[in-house]
Design an enzyme around this catalytic site. Sequence first.
Site, PDB file in Angstrom:
ATOM      1  N   ARG A   1       6.067  12.653  -5.381  1.00  0.00           N
ATOM      2  CA  ARG A   1       6.828  11.736  -5.607  1.00  0.00           C
ATOM      3  C   ARG A   1       8.115  11.490  -6.231  1.00  0.00           C
ATOM      4  NH1 ARG A   1       1.433   8.575  -8.040  1.00  0.00           N
ATOM      5  NH2 ARG A   1       1.186   8.739  -5.359  1.00  0.00           N
TER       6      ARG A   1
ATOM      7  N   ARG B   1       3.246   4.581 -15.027  1.00  0.00           N
ATOM      8  CA  ARG B   1       4.440   5.676 -13.723  1.00  0.00           C
ATOM      9  C   ARG B   1       5.310   4.832 -13.402  1.00  0.00           C
ATOM     10  NH1 ARG B   1       0.215   7.407 -10.656  1.00  0.00           N
ATOM     11  NH2 ARG B   1      -1.460   8.342 -12.404  1.00  0.00           N
TER      12      ARG B   1
ATOM     13  N   LYS C   1      -4.164   6.973 -16.036  1.00  0.00           N
ATOM     14  CA  LYS C   1      -2.797   6.526 -15.650  1.00  0.00           C
ATOM     15  C   LYS C   1      -2.729   5.142 -16.723  1.00  0.00           C
ATOM     16  CE  LYS C   1      -4.458   6.725 -11.411  1.00  0.00           C
ATOM     17  NZ  LYS C   1      -4.140   6.658  -9.719  1.00  0.00           N
TER      18      LYS C   1
ATOM     19  N   LYS D   1       0.128   1.199 -15.531  1.00  0.00           N
ATOM     20  CA  LYS D   1       0.613   0.910 -14.515  1.00  0.00           C
ATOM     21  C   LYS D   1       1.934  -0.812 -15.273  1.00  0.00           C
ATOM     22  CE  LYS D   1      -1.203   3.367 -11.035  1.00  0.00           C
ATOM     23  NZ  LYS D   1      -1.983   3.737  -9.649  1.00  0.00           N
TER      24      LYS D   1
ATOM     25  N   CYS E   1      -3.405   2.843   3.247  1.00  0.00           N
ATOM     26  CA  CYS E   1      -2.452   3.985   2.300  1.00  0.00           C
ATOM     27  C   CYS E   1      -2.985   4.757   2.529  1.00  0.00           C
ATOM     28  CB  CYS E   1      -4.109   4.095   0.639  1.00  0.00           C
ATOM     29  SG  CYS E   1      -5.101   4.664   2.127  1.00  0.00           S
TER      30      CYS E   1
ATOM     31  N   CYS F   1      -4.098  12.992   1.882  1.00  0.00           N
ATOM     32  CA  CYS F   1      -5.622  12.541   0.453  1.00  0.00           C
ATOM     33  C   CYS F   1      -6.219  13.218   0.379  1.00  0.00           C
ATOM     34  CB  CYS F   1      -5.699  11.356   0.317  1.00  0.00           C
ATOM     35  SG  CYS F   1      -6.026  10.905  -0.952  1.00  0.00           S
TER      36      CYS F   1
ATOM     37  N   CYS G   1     -10.558   5.521   0.693  1.00  0.00           N
ATOM     38  CA  CYS G   1     -11.763   5.194  -0.458  1.00  0.00           C
ATOM     39  C   CYS G   1     -11.669   4.157  -1.412  1.00  0.00           C
ATOM     40  CB  CYS G   1     -11.687   6.371  -0.793  1.00  0.00           C
ATOM     41  SG  CYS G   1     -10.652   7.085  -2.170  1.00  0.00           S
TER      42      CYS G   1
ATOM     43  N   CYS H   1      -5.617   2.356  -3.599  1.00  0.00           N
ATOM     44  CA  CYS H   1      -3.604   2.758  -3.597  1.00  0.00           C
ATOM     45  C   CYS H   1      -3.460   2.139  -2.187  1.00  0.00           C
ATOM     46  CB  CYS H   1      -3.668   4.340  -2.945  1.00  0.00           C
ATOM     47  SG  CYS H   1      -4.376   5.646  -3.973  1.00  0.00           S
TER      48      CYS H   1
HETATM   49 FE1  SRM Z   1      -3.426   5.863  -5.819  1.00  0.00          FE
HETATM   50  C1  SRM Z   1      -4.873   8.789  -6.290  1.00  0.00           C
HETATM   51  C2  SRM Z   1      -1.476   7.330  -2.853  1.00  0.00           C
HETATM   52  C3  SRM Z   1      -1.212   3.808  -5.445  1.00  0.00           C
HETATM   53  C4  SRM Z   1      -4.933   4.122  -6.953  1.00  0.00           C
HETATM   54  N1  SRM Z   1      -3.141   8.100  -4.972  1.00  0.00           N
HETATM   55  C5  SRM Z   1      -4.162   8.570  -4.831  1.00  0.00           C
HETATM   56  C6  SRM Z   1      -3.993  10.479  -4.978  1.00  0.00           C
HETATM   57  C7  SRM Z   1      -2.652  11.057  -5.737  1.00  0.00           C
HETATM   58  C8  SRM Z   1      -4.911  11.138  -4.730  1.00  0.00           C
HETATM   59  C9  SRM Z   1      -5.041  12.288  -5.084  1.00  0.00           C
HETATM   60  O1  SRM Z   1      -5.969  11.500  -6.067  1.00  0.00           O
HETATM   61  O2  SRM Z   1      -5.417  12.922  -5.046  1.00  0.00           O
HETATM   62  C10 SRM Z   1      -3.026   9.486  -3.285  1.00  0.00           C
HETATM   63  C11 SRM Z   1      -1.866  10.947  -2.758  1.00  0.00           C
HETATM   64  C12 SRM Z   1      -2.683  10.644  -1.218  1.00  0.00           C
HETATM   65  C13 SRM Z   1      -1.176  11.751  -0.602  1.00  0.00           C
HETATM   66  O3  SRM Z   1      -1.267  11.997   0.203  1.00  0.00           O
HETATM   67  O4  SRM Z   1      -0.241  10.786  -0.603  1.00  0.00           O
HETATM   68  C14 SRM Z   1      -2.991   8.186  -3.792  1.00  0.00           C
HETATM   69  N2  SRM Z   1      -1.518   5.485  -4.335  1.00  0.00           N
HETATM   70  C15 SRM Z   1      -1.433   6.571  -3.217  1.00  0.00           C
HETATM   71  C16 SRM Z   1       0.023   5.636  -2.560  1.00  0.00           C
HETATM   72  C17 SRM Z   1       0.620   6.612  -2.143  1.00  0.00           C
HETATM   73  C18 SRM Z   1      -0.497   5.172  -1.707  1.00  0.00           C
HETATM   74  C19 SRM Z   1       0.317   4.803  -1.067  1.00  0.00           C
HETATM   75  O5  SRM Z   1      -0.254   4.363   0.244  1.00  0.00           O
HETATM   76  O6  SRM Z   1       1.349   3.898  -1.134  1.00  0.00           O
HETATM   77  C20 SRM Z   1       0.825   4.665  -3.459  1.00  0.00           C
HETATM   78  C21 SRM Z   1       1.613   5.975  -5.020  1.00  0.00           C
HETATM   79  C22 SRM Z   1       2.234   4.690  -5.744  1.00  0.00           C
HETATM   80  C23 SRM Z   1       3.527   5.263  -6.447  1.00  0.00           C
HETATM   81  O7  SRM Z   1       4.700   5.583  -5.899  1.00  0.00           O
HETATM   82  O8  SRM Z   1       2.922   5.670  -7.471  1.00  0.00           O
HETATM   83  C24 SRM Z   1      -0.668   4.329  -4.689  1.00  0.00           C
HETATM   84  N3  SRM Z   1      -3.019   4.288  -6.061  1.00  0.00           N
HETATM   85  C25 SRM Z   1      -2.050   3.213  -6.284  1.00  0.00           C
HETATM   86  C26 SRM Z   1      -2.546   2.049  -6.386  1.00  0.00           C
HETATM   87  C27 SRM Z   1      -1.954   0.185  -5.798  1.00  0.00           C
HETATM   88  C28 SRM Z   1      -0.963  -0.097  -7.220  1.00  0.00           C
HETATM   89  O9  SRM Z   1      -0.613   0.723  -7.572  1.00  0.00           O
HETATM   90  O10 SRM Z   1      -0.192  -0.938  -6.672  1.00  0.00           O
HETATM   91  C29 SRM Z   1      -4.300   1.979  -6.860  1.00  0.00           C
HETATM   92  C30 SRM Z   1      -4.802   0.723  -7.683  1.00  0.00           C
HETATM   93  C31 SRM Z   1      -3.927   0.550  -8.502  1.00  0.00           C
HETATM   94  C32 SRM Z   1      -4.692   0.568  -9.560  1.00  0.00           C
HETATM   95  O11 SRM Z   1      -3.945   2.010 -10.287  1.00  0.00           O
HETATM   96  O12 SRM Z   1      -5.664   0.390  -9.733  1.00  0.00           O
HETATM   97  C33 SRM Z   1      -3.911   3.469  -7.262  1.00  0.00           C
HETATM   98  N4  SRM Z   1      -4.931   6.045  -6.663  1.00  0.00           N
HETATM   99  C34 SRM Z   1      -5.486   5.021  -7.083  1.00  0.00           C
HETATM  100  C35 SRM Z   1      -6.639   5.719  -7.855  1.00  0.00           C
HETATM  101  C36 SRM Z   1      -7.868   5.729  -8.815  1.00  0.00           C
HETATM  102  C37 SRM Z   1      -7.199   4.831 -10.037  1.00  0.00           C
HETATM  103  C38 SRM Z   1      -8.111   4.593 -10.781  1.00  0.00           C
HETATM  104  O13 SRM Z   1      -8.480   2.982 -11.819  1.00  0.00           O
HETATM  105  O14 SRM Z   1      -9.859   4.843 -10.562  1.00  0.00           O
HETATM  106  C39 SRM Z   1      -6.810   7.199  -7.625  1.00  0.00           C
HETATM  107  C40 SRM Z   1      -8.082   8.721  -7.829  1.00  0.00           C
HETATM  108  C41 SRM Z   1      -7.823   8.702  -9.350  1.00  0.00           C
HETATM  109  O15 SRM Z   1      -6.464   8.402 -10.305  1.00  0.00           O
HETATM  110  O16 SRM Z   1      -8.326   9.639 -10.007  1.00  0.00           O
HETATM  111  C42 SRM Z   1      -5.250   7.291  -6.881  1.00  0.00           C
HETATM  112 FE1  SF4 Z   2      -6.271   8.722  -1.003  1.00  0.00          FE
HETATM  113 FE2  SF4 Z   2      -8.325   6.890  -1.397  1.00  0.00          FE
HETATM  114 FE3  SF4 Z   2      -5.704   6.417  -1.673  1.00  0.00          FE
HETATM  115 FE4  SF4 Z   2      -6.149   6.239   0.385  1.00  0.00          FE
HETATM  116  S1  SF4 Z   2      -7.263   4.998  -1.063  1.00  0.00           S
HETATM  117  S2  SF4 Z   2      -4.647   7.272  -0.387  1.00  0.00           S
HETATM  118  S3  SF4 Z   2      -8.073   7.638   0.659  1.00  0.00           S
HETATM  119  S4  SF4 Z   2      -7.321   8.366  -3.224  1.00  0.00           S
END
Ligand code: SRM
Ligand code: SF4
Length: 574
Positions: free
Chosen positions: A73, A142, A206, A208, A427, A433, A472, A476
Site C-alpha cells: 500500500r 494511516r 489503527k 485514521k 472492497c 484478502c 466481510c 473497507c
Molecule cells: Fe481495510 C483490513 C483493504 C479501507 C477496515 N483492509 C484490511 C485488509 C488489509 C485485510 C487484512 O487485514 O488482511 C484488506 C486488504 C485487502 C486486499 O487484498 O487488498 C483491506 N481496506 C482495504 C482497502 C484496500 C479496501 C478497498 O477496496 O479500497 C482500503 C485501503 C485503505 C487505505 O488505503 O488505507 C481499506 N478498511 C478500510 C476502511 C475504509 C476507510 O478507512 O475509510 C475501513 C473501515 C473504517 C475503519 O477503519 O473502521 C477498513 N480493514 C478494516 C478492518 C476493520 C477494522 C476494525 O476496526 O475492526 C480490517 C481488519 C482489521 O484491522 O483487523 C481491515
Molecule cells: Fe477484506 Fe473484509 Fe476489507 Fe473486504 S471488507 S477488503 S473482505 S477485510
Amino acid sequence: MSDKLSANEGIKTRSNYLRGTLAEGLQDLSTGSLSEDDQQLLKFHGTYQQDDRDIRAGRRAHKLEKAYSFMIRIRVPGGVTTPQQWIEVDRMADQFANGTIKLTTRQAYQLHGVIKSNLKRTIKEINDTAMDTIAACGDVNRNVMCNPNPYLSDVHAEVLKVSQAISDHLTPATRAYHEIWLDGEKIETSEEEVEPIYGKTYLPRKFKITVAVPPSNDVDIFANDLSFIAIVEEGQVVGYNVAVGGGLGMTHGDEKTFPRVADVIGFCRPEQVVDVAEKVVMVQRDYGDRTNRKHARFKYTIEDRGVEWVKAELNKYLGYELEDVRDFAFEDNGDRFGWVKDDKGRHHYTLFVQGGRVIDLPGYPMKTGLRRIAEIHEGDFRLTANQNLVIANISEQKRHEVEALLEEYGMAKSHDKSALRLASIACVSLPTCGLALAEAERKLPEVIEILENKLEEVGLRHDSITIRMTGCPNGCGRPFLAEIGFVGRGPGRYNLYLGGGHEGHRLNKLYRQDLDEKDILATLSPIFDHYAKEREEGERFGDFVIRTGYVSATKWGGDFHDNIKEDAYANKSS
Ligand code: SRM
Ligand code: SF4
C-alpha cells in the site's frame, strides 16, 4: 474484560521499534512467507502477506505451500500524486505485481501479488518516486485523507497542506523502515531513538484521519477516528471543526462490536490542527484498550468513557480548550464526474473507475490510456476516497490533448452510467484478502447490472443511491454508511443493510440476512417500486426506507444491532 495484553502488544514491544527479524526473513527465499510476528510488523511498513485464494485449495491438494505474495500500500496523503509517480506505479504494477493498480477507499495505491524476492526492490523503487509505504497499515496513523476538491483551488491547496502536515507529523520516527527497505545506516540500540508521539508500543490499533471541505463529504469523515471539517468564510479557511470516534469494523454475531459515526466535538484554528491531531492520538495511545483488538479502536474508548470525557481529556492534553462547533452542512459523500473548470480557469476530469481497479480490459484499455495521459499531463492525478480518479489541473491548451486520449481509450464517457453504479464502492475482497467471506469487487458490478434494469424500469436511472459491497464486516468499502449496503456472510451470501444517510452521516441497519443474488433482486425490487411511487420531493432512498418503516434509523453505534435498546445511549452520551 481480561487485563492480559493482546499478543500484538508483545510483538511490538519486542520488535525494537518495528524491526523484528524482517531483514533476515526477507533473505530467506526457501519460503515465500515470513514469520507470524514479522507478518504483523510488516503492516507498519505498508505491506501485507497474502496468498491467492483462488488457487489455495488446489495447492493444498498437491501439498504445496500457499501461493504467497505481498500487497503493498503506497501512501498518498490527500490523494494527490504527480504524473511521473503515476507512470512509475503503472510500471511497477506490470514489472512486480499483477499488472493492475488498485485505487483504495483511502486515496492510496495498492499493488497486489508482489513476491517476496521482489518486495524490497519494489518498496525501494516506490521511495525513489518520492512516495512511501511506511504507516500505510499497522497500529499507527494511516494515510491522511483530504477532499480532492478541484473547484476551489485556494481552499483545496490549503487543506491539502494541512493533511500533508498531519501526515508528516504523525509518521513514525523509527529508522527501521530506512534500514530494512532503503539500506539506510543501521542503528544498533533502541536507546538511540524514540518515538516521541507513539512510544515503543505505538497505538492500540489503527488510526485514521481525514480533512473535508463541506459541502462535499466524499472522504466520509464520520467513518474516521479523527476528522477536521474546514470552515470556509469568504473564501478563507478560518478553522476546522473536530470530529472524533468514527469507525466501521465489526464482527458478524458479536454485538459488542459495531460501527460508529464520529461526534463533532469542537473547533480549532488552522495553526492548532497538527497539535490537536497529535493530542487526540495521544489520548487514544494512553486510554485505548490494549487487551482486546476487537475493542481497541478509538470508537470504543469514546463509547466506553463518553464524549464529554474525551473532550475534557483532550483539553487537558492540549492545555487549551477547543472552541464551540461551527455550523456546517454536507450534501453527499459521492464524487462529481466528468469535466469541471475551477476558479482559476483550469480543467479537471473525474473518471469513474469501477472498484478502483485500473486494468486493461478487452475493449477498454484504461490502464494504457491513463499511462498515455500521464505521459503528456502537466497537472496532477487525485485519487478519490470513492476509488475514482481526478485528472486534475489541466490547462486550456492541454485539455484537447487529454480529451483526445480519453476518447481514444474509451474513457471520455466513463460517467455515462446509472447513478447507482457511479455511487458504488466495492472492497478488494477475494482473491487477495485473507479475511474475505464472500466476493465483493468481482461481484458488485453484476449485482448492480441486475438492479439497474429494475431502476430503469421504474424511472430511477438518474437517482443517486449509494450502494456498497464488502466481502466481510470489516467495512473497507464503508458499507455501513451506504443507503444500500451488502456485507459478505459466506460464499455467495450477503447481509443487506438499508437506511444509511446520503451525506454519509447516518449508519444503516440490517434488513435481511444471507441473501443470494436472486434474493437480492427479489428483496429490493418492491422497495424500488415503492420509492419510485411514494417518495417525497427530493427524498433520498436512505431516508425513505426509514420513513416508510423498512428499517428504523440507527442513532448510535450500539443501536446498529436491533436488539440493543436506545435508552442505553442517553446514559452513554450524557
Ligand atoms: Fe481495510 C483490513 C483493504 C479501507 C477496515 N483492509 C484490511 C485488509 C488489509 C485485510 C487484512 O487485514 O488482511 C484488506 C486488504 C485487502 C486486499 O487484498 O487488498 C483491506 N481496506 C482495504 C482497502 C484496500 C479496501 C478497498 O477496496 O479500497 C482500503 C485501503 C485503505 C487505505 O488505503 O488505507 C481499506 N478498511 C478500510 C476502511 C475504509 C476507510 O478507512 O475509510 C475501513 C473501515 C473504517 C475503519 O477503519 O473502521 C477498513 N480493514 C478494516 C478492518 C476493520 C477494522 C476494525 O476496526 O475492526 C480490517 C481488519 C482489521 O484491522 O483487523 C481491515
Ligand atoms: Fe477484506 Fe473484509 Fe476489507 Fe473486504 S471488507 S477488503 S473482505 S477485510
